[in-house]
Design an enzyme around this catalytic site. Structure first.
Site, PDB file in Angstrom:
ATOM      1  N   GLU A 159      15.132 -17.428 -18.285  1.00 13.16           N
ATOM      2  CA  GLU A 159      14.136 -16.412 -18.656  1.00 13.16           C
ATOM      3  C   GLU A 159      14.695 -14.999 -18.577  1.00 13.16           C
ATOM      4  O   GLU A 159      14.185 -14.110 -19.255  1.00 13.16           O
ATOM      5  CB  GLU A 159      12.879 -16.537 -17.797  1.00 13.16           C
ATOM      6  CG  GLU A 159      13.046 -16.254 -16.333  1.00 13.16           C
ATOM      7  CD  GLU A 159      11.717 -16.391 -15.586  1.00 13.16           C
ATOM      8  OE1 GLU A 159      10.673 -16.062 -16.161  1.00 13.16           O
ATOM      9  OE2 GLU A 159      11.739 -16.841 -14.441  1.00 13.16           O
ATOM     10  N   ARG A 199       3.923   0.902  -6.646  1.00 15.39           N
ATOM     11  CA  ARG A 199       3.857  -0.080  -5.553  1.00 15.39           C
ATOM     12  C   ARG A 199       2.731  -1.081  -5.771  1.00 15.39           C
ATOM     13  O   ARG A 199       2.609  -2.069  -5.058  1.00 15.39           O
ATOM     14  CB  ARG A 199       3.672   0.621  -4.211  1.00 15.39           C
ATOM     15  CG  ARG A 199       4.825   1.526  -3.806  1.00 15.39           C
ATOM     16  CD  ARG A 199       4.472   2.443  -2.635  1.00 15.39           C
ATOM     17  NE  ARG A 199       4.308   1.715  -1.400  1.00 15.39           N
ATOM     18  CZ  ARG A 199       5.318   1.408  -0.562  1.00 15.39           C
ATOM     19  NH1 ARG A 199       6.546   1.746  -0.891  1.00 15.39           N
ATOM     20  NH2 ARG A 199       5.099   0.769   0.571  1.00 15.39           N
ATOM     21  N   TRP A 251      -3.081  -2.100  -1.616  1.00 16.58           N
ATOM     22  CA  TRP A 251      -2.751  -3.411  -2.205  1.00 16.58           C
ATOM     23  C   TRP A 251      -3.397  -4.403  -1.238  1.00 16.58           C
ATOM     24  O   TRP A 251      -2.888  -4.612  -0.124  1.00 16.58           O
ATOM     25  CB  TRP A 251      -1.235  -3.616  -2.300  1.00 16.58           C
ATOM     26  CG  TRP A 251      -0.848  -5.024  -2.603  1.00 16.58           C
ATOM     27  CD1 TRP A 251      -0.532  -6.015  -1.705  1.00 16.58           C
ATOM     28  CD2 TRP A 251      -0.761  -5.656  -3.889  1.00 16.58           C
ATOM     29  NE1 TRP A 251      -0.248  -7.190  -2.350  1.00 16.58           N
ATOM     30  CE2 TRP A 251      -0.372  -7.011  -3.679  1.00 16.58           C
ATOM     31  CE3 TRP A 251      -0.957  -5.226  -5.190  1.00 16.58           C
ATOM     32  CZ2 TRP A 251      -0.182  -7.917  -4.730  1.00 16.58           C
ATOM     33  CZ3 TRP A 251      -0.765  -6.127  -6.233  1.00 16.58           C
ATOM     34  CH2 TRP A 251      -0.390  -7.440  -6.016  1.00 16.58           C
ATOM     35  N   LYS A 305      14.892 -19.516 -13.883  1.00 16.52           N
ATOM     36  CA  LYS A 305      15.300 -18.132 -13.597  1.00 16.52           C
ATOM     37  C   LYS A 305      16.426 -17.707 -14.522  1.00 16.52           C
ATOM     38  O   LYS A 305      16.417 -16.625 -15.090  1.00 16.52           O
ATOM     39  CB  LYS A 305      15.800 -18.010 -12.137  1.00 16.52           C
ATOM     40  CG  LYS A 305      14.838 -17.654 -11.087  1.00 16.52           C
ATOM     41  CD  LYS A 305      14.189 -16.343 -11.225  1.00 16.52           C
ATOM     42  CE  LYS A 305      12.752 -16.269 -11.615  1.00 16.52           C
ATOM     43  NZ  LYS A 305      11.771 -17.201 -11.719  1.00 16.52           N
ATOM     44  N   HIS A 324      21.570 -41.373 -17.970  1.00 17.52           N
ATOM     45  CA  HIS A 324      20.653 -42.028 -18.927  1.00 17.52           C
ATOM     46  C   HIS A 324      20.503 -41.197 -20.197  1.00 17.52           C
ATOM     47  O   HIS A 324      19.484 -41.269 -20.884  1.00 17.52           O
ATOM     48  CB  HIS A 324      19.297 -42.268 -18.264  1.00 17.52           C
ATOM     49  CG  HIS A 324      19.402 -43.163 -17.073  1.00 17.52           C
ATOM     50  ND1 HIS A 324      19.543 -44.528 -17.148  1.00 17.52           N
ATOM     51  CD2 HIS A 324      19.480 -42.859 -15.744  1.00 17.52           C
ATOM     52  CE1 HIS A 324      19.650 -45.037 -15.940  1.00 17.52           C
ATOM     53  NE2 HIS A 324      19.614 -44.055 -15.061  1.00 17.52           N
ATOM     54  N   LYS A 361       4.151 -10.538 -17.491  1.00 14.73           N
ATOM     55  CA  LYS A 361       4.069 -10.837 -16.052  1.00 14.73           C
ATOM     56  C   LYS A 361       2.912 -11.805 -15.779  1.00 14.73           C
ATOM     57  O   LYS A 361       3.003 -12.653 -14.921  1.00 14.73           O
ATOM     58  CB  LYS A 361       3.878  -9.554 -15.241  1.00 14.73           C
ATOM     59  CG  LYS A 361       3.863  -9.775 -13.734  1.00 14.73           C
ATOM     60  CD  LYS A 361       5.155 -10.402 -13.244  1.00 14.73           C
ATOM     61  CE  LYS A 361       5.125 -10.736 -11.785  1.00 14.73           C
ATOM     62  NZ  LYS A 361       6.294 -11.537 -11.345  1.00 14.73           N
ATOM     63  N   CYS A 385       0.838  -1.193   0.000  1.00 10.68           N
ATOM     64  CA  CYS A 385       0.000   0.000   0.000  1.00 10.68           C
ATOM     65  C   CYS A 385       0.880   1.254   0.000  1.00 10.68           C
ATOM     66  O   CYS A 385       2.060   1.212   0.329  1.00 10.68           O
ATOM     67  CB  CYS A 385      -0.864   0.024   1.255  1.00 10.68           C
ATOM     68  SG  CYS A 385      -1.867  -1.443   1.448  1.00 10.68           S
ATOM     69  N   ASN A 421      -0.581   0.680   6.070  1.00  4.45           N
ATOM     70  CA  ASN A 421       0.162  -0.227   5.194  1.00  4.45           C
ATOM     71  C   ASN A 421       0.779  -1.284   6.092  1.00  4.45           C
ATOM     72  O   ASN A 421       1.456  -0.959   7.064  1.00  4.45           O
ATOM     73  CB  ASN A 421       1.270   0.541   4.447  1.00  4.45           C
ATOM     74  CG  ASN A 421       2.146  -0.401   3.620  1.00  4.45           C
ATOM     75  OD1 ASN A 421       1.698  -1.487   3.253  1.00  4.45           O
ATOM     76  ND2 ASN A 421       3.378  -0.001   3.354  1.00  4.45           N
ATOM     77  N   GLY A 422       0.507  -2.548   5.794  1.00  5.48           N
ATOM     78  CA  GLY A 422       1.078  -3.636   6.593  1.00  5.48           C
ATOM     79  C   GLY A 422       0.038  -4.720   6.818  1.00  5.48           C
ATOM     80  O   GLY A 422      -1.044  -4.710   6.227  1.00  5.48           O
ATOM     81  N   GLU A 469      13.421 -24.495 -10.816  1.00  6.39           N
ATOM     82  CA  GLU A 469      13.244 -23.038 -10.722  1.00  6.39           C
ATOM     83  C   GLU A 469      14.556 -22.318 -10.928  1.00  6.39           C
ATOM     84  O   GLU A 469      14.605 -21.276 -11.590  1.00  6.39           O
ATOM     85  CB  GLU A 469      12.639 -22.668  -9.358  1.00  6.39           C
ATOM     86  CG  GLU A 469      12.431 -21.188  -9.144  1.00  6.39           C
ATOM     87  CD  GLU A 469      11.496 -20.534 -10.167  1.00  6.39           C
ATOM     88  OE1 GLU A 469      10.841 -21.255 -10.939  1.00  6.39           O
ATOM     89  OE2 GLU A 469      11.454 -19.297 -10.202  1.00  6.39           O
TER      90      GLU A 469
HETATM   91  C1  AGP Z   1       7.936 -15.801 -14.029  1.00 11.17           C
HETATM   92  O1  AGP Z   1       9.244 -15.718 -13.460  1.00 11.17           O
HETATM   93  C2  AGP Z   1       7.556 -17.178 -13.949  1.00 11.17           C
HETATM   94  N1  AGP Z   1       8.739 -17.871 -14.451  1.00 11.17           N
HETATM   95  C3  AGP Z   1       6.322 -17.590 -14.751  1.00 11.17           C
HETATM   96  O2  AGP Z   1       6.631 -18.876 -15.210  1.00 11.17           O
HETATM   97  C4  AGP Z   1       5.086 -17.641 -13.892  1.00 11.17           C
HETATM   98  O3  AGP Z   1       5.370 -18.416 -12.742  1.00 11.17           O
HETATM   99  C5  AGP Z   1       3.954 -18.297 -14.655  1.00 11.17           C
HETATM  100  O4  AGP Z   1       3.675 -17.508 -15.799  1.00 11.17           O
HETATM  101  C6  AGP Z   1       2.668 -18.408 -13.798  1.00 11.17           C
HETATM  102  O5  AGP Z   1       2.233 -17.127 -13.474  1.00 11.17           O
HETATM  103  P1  AGP Z   1       1.207 -16.987 -12.229  1.00 11.17           P
HETATM  104  O6  AGP Z   1       1.955 -17.441 -11.026  1.00 11.17           O
HETATM  105  O7  AGP Z   1       0.842 -15.526 -12.179  1.00 11.17           O
HETATM  106  O8  AGP Z   1       0.027 -17.873 -12.511  1.00 11.17           O
END
Ligand code: AGP
Length: 601
Positions: free
Chosen positions: A483, A27, A75, A480, A499, A596, A2, A99-100, A476
């Site tokens: 991407e 924010r 938020w 990271k 394998h 995003k 927030c 905020n919090g 993951e």
């Molecule tokens: C972004 O860094 C992620 N790698 C991306 O894969 C994300 O987790 C995926 O698009 C799912 O998004 P969501 O968590 O908003 O559903």
């Protein structure tokens, strides 16, 4: 998070508040509002769900003129985005913005209800207003301190009192507040960008210190020093840098927020008596098998959830990519529960699975970051990750928050099913509570991860290997890197390399090997030796004691119960990927081709 703005001076408070709130839009928010002490002396409130433009429309209905007020961009954390849940909130004589996250607001609200208080919203903030009002018998500072002492959690508050026209009070704990000092005016804010166009001079408000703002001036008070002077600071940075809190990228800022966001994720969910997710899940007896569904990093979090829940709760768990699951004609059994994991709560494939579950009569639980998002509204139960808005496309703090929620769910299920003894349960609960400080410790080694990134940033391929929970974690770590740095990378179960894929291991190929569990350490080390023998440059990531000689570099993690180590182990990989991407000149916050939230199939 927030955004808060407060103003006292000679100018139009509405204009200054709206301008300040617009500078805090970065924010992330879903509603906004202001309260202004009008020329009549009465406090007038206007608030609205949606963007600031919605609020401005409401302000057009009737001009408020005044020189003192408070404003807020919300938020949502408690109570979905709506007009009534928007701030400011008023109770009795008190109007405030917050905020919090107040962890004990339910208990406080119940107690206030027994004293005749009623509540219009679902928010923890309205409870704070009611609490201050309950103790306000004329001394504003005393009432605020008394109420604040009863709050558990994080807060930044800007408060006004009906019978104190022209005065604004501010106090904070864990959440930020700064006090801008202009010519005969004061602007309080969550962050410097809100007033940078008006003044560069500001005071940093300390924890549990009250700022008393009146007639364009400010006094500071706390119980130890009483009223006291403070050092006036001067901001030297530009507005854009200020929005990132001084960090060069939102991604770096959000990685560094993880100690705080993990605290906000975990602490409110573990009661003083050690009960978990009491507010979010009244009953778990309906859960016989868990079907975790998500995309990308959310699915990777699900892989860690599977390892933990099956190990400790002995509940069978499947993990599927949403875009596959929805078209796979899934077979459902009595007692199946689908757990949707989604930061945005708007991912098309994951939302489609939520709707499929409804059609089939399958119960759903959502692990979601954006309050009131489509998935959050569609599921039967939602556990919010409380990670705050995540601006960088590459998820970091939301991912670790998702994993933390899955571990809490696993502990709750294990406790309810009696599959974990009290001693082990207590150990893991203690470890969950220690995560924020351990995550902060990992972050202190940032330069080490930056050094490693400078060595390997030119590699063509990079492999991430591990066993069990570490294999899930590597998915993951690899994503990271891919991407944001555009370097090819693969995650592989360490025992699976021989394998086929080991044919790709040649001299100098970097391999990140992760070992966070005693049971898998020896086997992982022997797999690592297989790739070392073929020339791989191994970066060994572990908190465990292991022989030397089989790796080129080692990332030593802080010691913590191995059950929760993946939440710590991913942080060096996040930072490594970040610095590789920087070295390769990539757009870290907005990587090519990525969005995003993927709201299309
Ligand atoms: C972004 O860094 C992620 N790698 C991306 O894969 C994300 O987790 C995926 O698009 C799912 O998004 P969501 O968590 O908003 O559903």
């Amino acid at each position: 998070m927030c955004g808060i703005v407060g103003y006292s001076g000679k100018r139009d408070a509405v204009k200054i508040l709206l301008s300040g709130l617009s500078k805090l839009e970065y924010r992330g928010y879903d509603s906004a509002g202001i309260a202004v002490c009008g020329d009549s002396g009465a406090v007038e409130i206007r608030k609205s769900k949606g963007r600031l433009t919605e609020l401005e429309k409401k302000l057009g209905d009737g001009v408020i003129t005044g020189h003192v007020g408070i404003g807020h961009t919300r938020w949502a954390t408690h109570g979905e985005p709506s007009d009534v849940n928007s701030h400011p909130h008023k109770s009795g004589m008190v109007t405030l913005v917050h905020n919090g996250i107040i962890e004990n607001y339910v208990k406080l609200r119940d107690k206030l209800k027994t004293r005749g208080k009623s509540f219009a919203s679902d928010t923890d903030t309205e409870v704070v207003a009611a609490l201050i009002d309950r103790y306000y018998i004329g001394d504003a500072v005393e009432a605020i301190f008394t109420a604040a002492a009863m709050l558990r959690g994080s807060y930044a508050l800007a408060v006004m009192f009906d019978d104190r026209p022209g005065e604004v009070y501010a106090i904070r704990k864990d959440s930020p507040l700064v006090v801008g000092k202009g010519a005969d005016e004061i602007i309080i804010a969550s962050d410097i960008p809100a007033f940078l166009s008006e003044t560069r001079d500001y005071y940093l408000l300390d924890e549990n210190e009250i700022a008393v703002v009146k007639d364009g001036g400010v006094k500071f008070y706390d119980y130890v020093k009483g009223f006291h002077e403070k050092e006036l600071m001067t901001a030297t940075w530009d507005v854009e840098a200020a929005e990132k809190g001084g960090y060069p990228h939102f991604m770096l800022k959000e990685m560094h927020e993880q100690p705080a966001t993990l605290r906000d994720t975990v602490f409110p969910r573990i009661s003083e008596s050690g009960k978990i997710l009491e507010n979010e899940l009244k009953d778990t007896s309906f859960i016989k098998q868990i079907r975790i569904v998500g995309c990308g990093s959310a699915m990777h979090a699900g892989l860690l959830g599977k390892a933990f829940i099956e190990k400790y709760a002995r509940v069978p768990v499947t993990v599927d990519i949403a875009s596959e699951f929805r078209y796979s004609s899934p077979v459902f059994n009595e007692g199946d529960v689908i757990v949707l994991i989604s930061q945005s709560g708007e991912t098309a494939d994951s939302l489609a699975v939520t709707k499929l579950a409804k059609e089939k009569g399958i119960k759903t639980i959502g692990i979601v970051n954006v309050v009131g998002s489509s998935i959050a509204r569609a599921v039967d139960n939602v556990v919010y990750t409380n990670a705050g808005p995540e601006i960088a496309v590459a998820t970091t703090k939301a991912y670790t928050a998702q994993v933390a929620v899955l571990y809490l769910l696993g502990l709750r299920l294990a406790k309810d099913r009696g599959t974990i003894d009290d001693a082990r349960y207590g150990e893991i609960v203690a470890a969950m509570r220690a995560i924020p400080e351990k995550a902060a410790e990992v972050l202190t080694h940032e330069d080490e991860y930056k050094r490693l990134a400078s060595i390997y940033q030119g590699a063509h391929d990079m492999f991430f290997i591990g066993r069990g929970q570490d294999s899930a974690l590597c998915c993951e770590g690899s994503l990271k890197l891919k991407e944001i740095s555009y370097m090819h990378s693969e995650a592989y179960a360490a025992g699976e390399l021989k394998h086929g894929t080991i044919s790709l291991i040649t001299e100098g190929v970097p391999v990140v090997a992760v070992a966070t569990t005693e049971a898998m350490l020896e086997k992982t080390v022997s797999n690592v030796k297989e790739v070392s023998a073929r020339g791989a440059a191994v970066i060994f990531v572990s908190q465990l004691e292991a022989e030397g000689g089989f790796y080129k570099e080692k990332i030593v993690l802080p010691t913590l119960d191995e059950a929760v180590m993946p939440i710590l182990a991913i942080i060096p990989m996040q930072l490594f990927a970040y610095y590789v991407a920087i070295a390769r000149g990539c757009d870290v916050d907005k990587p090519r081709n990525l969005a995003k939230s993927v709201t299309v199939e």
